[in-house]
Design a protein around this motif. Structure first.
Motif, mmCIF file in Angstrom:
data_model
loop_
_atom_site.group_PDB
_atom_site.id
_atom_site.type_symbol
_atom_site.label_atom_id
_atom_site.label_comp_id
_atom_site.label_asym_id
_atom_site.label_seq_id
_atom_site.Cartn_x
_atom_site.Cartn_y
_atom_site.Cartn_z
ATOM 1 N N LEU A 175 0.816 -1.214 0.000
ATOM 2 C CA LEU A 175 0.000 0.000 0.000
ATOM 3 C C LEU A 175 0.850 1.264 0.000
ATOM 4 O O LEU A 175 0.398 2.314 -0.462
ATOM 5 C CB LEU A 175 -0.942 -0.005 1.200
ATOM 6 N N THR A 176 2.072 1.169 0.506
ATOM 7 C CA THR A 176 2.980 2.315 0.422
ATOM 8 C C THR A 176 3.286 2.630 -1.033
ATOM 9 O O THR A 176 3.272 3.794 -1.447
ATOM 10 C CB THR A 176 4.282 2.025 1.182
ATOM 11 N N ALA A 177 3.532 1.584 -1.817
ATOM 12 C CA ALA A 177 3.796 1.769 -3.250
ATOM 13 C C ALA A 177 2.580 2.354 -3.954
ATOM 14 O O ALA A 177 2.716 3.210 -4.839
ATOM 15 C CB ALA A 177 4.199 0.443 -3.881
ATOM 16 N N LEU A 178 1.393 1.909 -3.566
ATOM 17 C CA LEU A 178 0.167 2.445 -4.168
ATOM 18 C C LEU A 178 0.066 3.942 -3.915
ATOM 19 O O LEU A 178 -0.215 4.727 -4.836
ATOM 20 C CB LEU A 178 -1.056 1.726 -3.603
ATOM 21 N N GLY A 179 0.277 4.356 -2.679
ATOM 22 C CA GLY A 179 0.205 5.772 -2.350
ATOM 23 C C GLY A 179 1.228 6.594 -3.115
ATOM 24 O O GLY A 179 0.913 7.677 -3.639
ATOM 25 N N MET A 180 2.446 6.087 -3.219
ATOM 26 C CA MET A 180 3.486 6.811 -3.947
ATOM 27 C C MET A 180 3.158 6.884 -5.432
ATOM 28 O O MET A 180 3.382 7.908 -6.077
ATOM 29 C CB MET A 180 4.839 6.134 -3.726
ATOM 30 N N ASP A 181 2.612 5.801 -5.989
ATOM 31 C CA ASP A 181 2.241 5.796 -7.406
ATOM 32 C C ASP A 181 1.147 6.803 -7.717
ATOM 33 O O ASP A 181 1.022 7.259 -8.858
ATOM 34 C CB ASP A 181 1.786 4.393 -7.832
ATOM 35 N N LEU A 182 0.339 7.135 -6.727
ATOM 36 C CA LEU A 182 -0.745 8.099 -6.914
ATOM 37 C C LEU A 182 -0.337 9.521 -6.533
ATOM 38 O O LEU A 182 -1.186 10.416 -6.496
ATOM 39 C CB LEU A 182 -1.970 7.661 -6.100
ATOM 40 N N GLY A 183 0.950 9.716 -6.243
ATOM 41 C CA GLY A 183 1.462 11.055 -6.018
ATOM 42 C C GLY A 183 1.437 11.545 -4.589
ATOM 43 O O GLY A 183 1.687 12.730 -4.341
ATOM 44 N N PHE A 184 1.136 10.656 -3.632
ATOM 45 C CA PHE A 184 1.165 11.073 -2.227
ATOM 46 C C PHE A 184 2.603 11.089 -1.728
ATOM 47 O O PHE A 184 3.437 10.283 -2.158
ATOM 48 C CB PHE A 184 0.308 10.137 -1.376
ATOM 49 N N SER A 185 2.898 11.993 -0.803
ATOM 50 C CA SER A 185 4.276 12.186 -0.353
ATOM 51 C C SER A 185 4.782 11.066 0.539
ATOM 52 O O SER A 185 5.989 10.846 0.641
ATOM 53 C CB SER A 185 4.395 13.526 0.388
ATOM 54 N N SER A 186 3.849 10.351 1.193
ATOM 55 C CA SER A 186 4.249 9.271 2.095
ATOM 56 C C SER A 186 3.047 8.362 2.329
ATOM 57 O O SER A 186 1.906 8.716 2.004
ATOM 58 C CB SER A 186 4.730 9.835 3.435
ATOM 59 N N HIS A 187 3.309 7.202 2.932
ATOM 60 C CA HIS A 187 2.204 6.299 3.245
ATOM 61 C C HIS A 187 1.267 6.931 4.275
ATOM 62 O O HIS A 187 0.038 6.775 4.174
ATOM 63 C CB HIS A 187 2.732 4.971 3.798
ATOM 64 N N SER A 188 1.842 7.644 5.244
ATOM 65 C CA SER A 188 0.992 8.255 6.272
ATOM 66 C C SER A 188 0.083 9.317 5.666
ATOM 67 O O SER A 188 -1.080 9.444 6.056
ATOM 68 C CB SER A 188 1.852 8.846 7.391
ATOM 69 N N HIS A 189 0.598 10.072 4.710
ATOM 70 C CA HIS A 189 -0.221 11.077 4.020
ATOM 71 C C HIS A 189 -1.350 10.401 3.257
ATOM 72 O O HIS A 189 -2.516 10.821 3.330
ATOM 73 C CB HIS A 189 0.656 11.886 3.069
ATOM 74 N N PHE A 190 -1.031 9.352 2.528
ATOM 75 C CA PHE A 190 -2.029 8.599 1.774
ATOM 76 C C PHE A 190 -3.081 8.004 2.703
ATOM 77 O O PHE A 190 -4.290 8.143 2.486
ATOM 78 C CB PHE A 190 -1.317 7.498 0.984
ATOM 79 N N SER A 191 -2.626 7.355 3.774
ATOM 80 C CA SER A 191 -3.544 6.686 4.695
ATOM 81 C C SER A 191 -4.470 7.687 5.389
ATOM 82 O O SER A 191 -5.675 7.447 5.533
ATOM 83 C CB SER A 191 -2.751 5.882 5.736
ATOM 84 N N ALA A 192 -3.896 8.821 5.815
ATOM 85 C CA ALA A 192 -4.708 9.834 6.503
ATOM 86 C C ALA A 192 -5.753 10.442 5.562
ATOM 87 O O ALA A 192 -6.907 10.645 5.952
ATOM 88 C CB ALA A 192 -3.802 10.914 7.075
ATOM 89 N N SER A 193 -5.348 10.723 4.324
ATOM 90 C CA SER A 193 -6.285 11.302 3.350
ATOM 91 C C SER A 193 -7.394 10.315 3.025
ATOM 92 O O SER A 193 -8.575 10.685 2.924
ATOM 93 C CB SER A 193 -5.539 11.682 2.069
ATOM 94 N N PHE A 194 -7.038 9.050 2.858
ATOM 95 C CA PHE A 194 -8.010 8.008 2.550
ATOM 96 C C PHE A 194 -9.003 7.846 3.700
ATOM 97 O O PHE A 194 -10.219 7.772 3.482
ATOM 98 C CB PHE A 194 -7.263 6.699 2.295
ATOM 99 N N ARG A 195 -8.494 7.834 4.910
ATOM 100 C CA ARG A 195 -9.371 7.652 6.067
ATOM 101 C C ARG A 195 -10.307 8.840 6.252
ATOM 102 O O ARG A 195 -11.484 8.662 6.587
ATOM 103 C CB ARG A 195 -8.535 7.448 7.327
ATOM 104 N N GLN A 196 -9.803 10.034 6.000
ATOM 105 C CA GLN A 196 -10.653 11.216 6.137
ATOM 106 C C GLN A 196 -11.800 11.172 5.130
ATOM 107 O O GLN A 196 -12.924 11.580 5.429
ATOM 108 C CB GLN A 196 -9.824 12.481 5.948
ATOM 109 N N ALA A 197 -11.526 10.667 3.925
ATOM 110 C CA ALA A 197 -12.549 10.626 2.878
ATOM 111 C C ALA A 197 -13.534 9.491 3.080
ATOM 112 O O ALA A 197 -14.743 9.662 2.904
ATOM 113 C CB ALA A 197 -11.875 10.499 1.505
ATOM 114 N N TYR A 198 -13.033 8.293 3.448
ATOM 115 C CA TYR A 198 -13.864 7.086 3.418
ATOM 116 C C TYR A 198 -14.133 6.466 4.791
ATOM 117 O O TYR A 198 -14.834 5.462 4.867
ATOM 118 C CB TYR A 198 -13.211 6.046 2.505
#
Length: 276
Positions: A239-262
């Motif tokens: 999932l870290t690779a997924l977040g980076m592939d989508l342009g997020f700066s880090s896994h924590s950034h990706f995870s926090a944004s995803f959780r806030q939305a969903y």
């Protein structure tokens, strides 16, 4: 070879659900066509433009498009990559119950007044949950029907969805910005870059985008990237690779944004679609 791949996921009489994948070979307007029933189309990957007369609508993961029965339309793919959509047909009596009267045209045939309606993140999550559950054959029929009707109800709700309220010219400008974003979803765009592509000033673009879509451009872009994550969660183990592939700066950034939305982390959502 056909540029369409269609998979029937469910057909109960109450609701028919199909997964429709298009390679997007038709870059310019297609020949006119029409449907024999009203379809609710949720694009979850890629982008296309639907043309009805002089009215154009960009279909992407933030929008629900209405394909009214017997209404002539054309399709084009100005951005490479094609698209994939979850296509729903709800039994007419049930759809009339679900659709607010003010969204429908007057007359005997059920038809929506507008081509599109912006959906919220929870509706995006329902699209992903319904598609993943049916394609993996892990959802009971009753559960899937309920998910589908819940998705439609939310996507038509006055408080949970939005219809663009601006002049056609301003909507076209915003649509051009959407196509720019769709051309490279993982790119870390700057406002100046998008505005230059559209041909307006950054200040004007932010003002018009907010007026048309009722959310800031940056948040709209974020929702597109997160919707792509919903699509890809079934394929990624890292999932870290997924977040980076989508342009997020880090896994924590990706995870926090995803959780806030969903309302749950990417890992939690992934487990829910794999173990249902």
């Amino acid at each position: 070879m056909s540029q369409f791949k269609v998979q029937l996921l469910m057909d109960t009489g109450t609701v028919r659900v199909r997964d429709v994948v298009c390679s997007g070979e038709c870059r310019h307007r297609s020949d006119e066509e029409c449907t024999s029933a009203t379809h609710l189309v949720f694009a979850y990957r890629g982008v296309f433009v639907r043309h009805v007369g002089r009215n154009d609508a960009v279909a992407e993961a933030n929008q629900l498009l209405f394909f009214n029965e017997a209404e002539a339309y054309q399709i084009s793919h100005p951005v490479e990559g094609g698209d994939a959509c979850l296509d729903l047909v709800i039994e007419e009596g049930h759809l009339r119950e679900l659709a607010p009267q003010e969204q429908l045209r007057a007359g005997g045939v059920l038809a929506f007044r507008r081509q599109r309606r912006r959906i919220d993140p929870r509706a995006q999550a329902l699209v992903a949950l319904l598609r993943h559950s049916l394609s993996r054959n892990v959802a009971e029929t009753l559960e899937a029907e309920t998910l589908a009707l819940t998705l439609v109800r939310r996507s038509l709700g006055e408080r949970t969805s939005h219809v663009a309220g601006a002049s056609p010219g301003r909507q076209k400008l915003v649509d051009r910005a959407k196509l720019v974003l769709a051309s490279d979803l993982s790119r870390r765009w700057t406002l100046a870059e998008i505005a230059a592509e559209v041909g307006v000033s950054p200040v004007y673009l932010t003002q018009i985008f907010q007026q048309v879509e009722a959310i800031p451009l940056y948040r709209y872009h974020l929702r597109l990237r997160l919707a792509r994550a919903l699509d890809l969660l079934g394929r990624y183990d890292n999932l870290t690779a997924l977040g980076m592939d989508l342009g997020f700066s880090s896994h924590s950034h990706f995870s926090a944004s995803f959780r806030q939305a969903y309302g749950r982390t990417p890992a939690e959502f992934q487990r829910s679609i794999r173990s249902r």
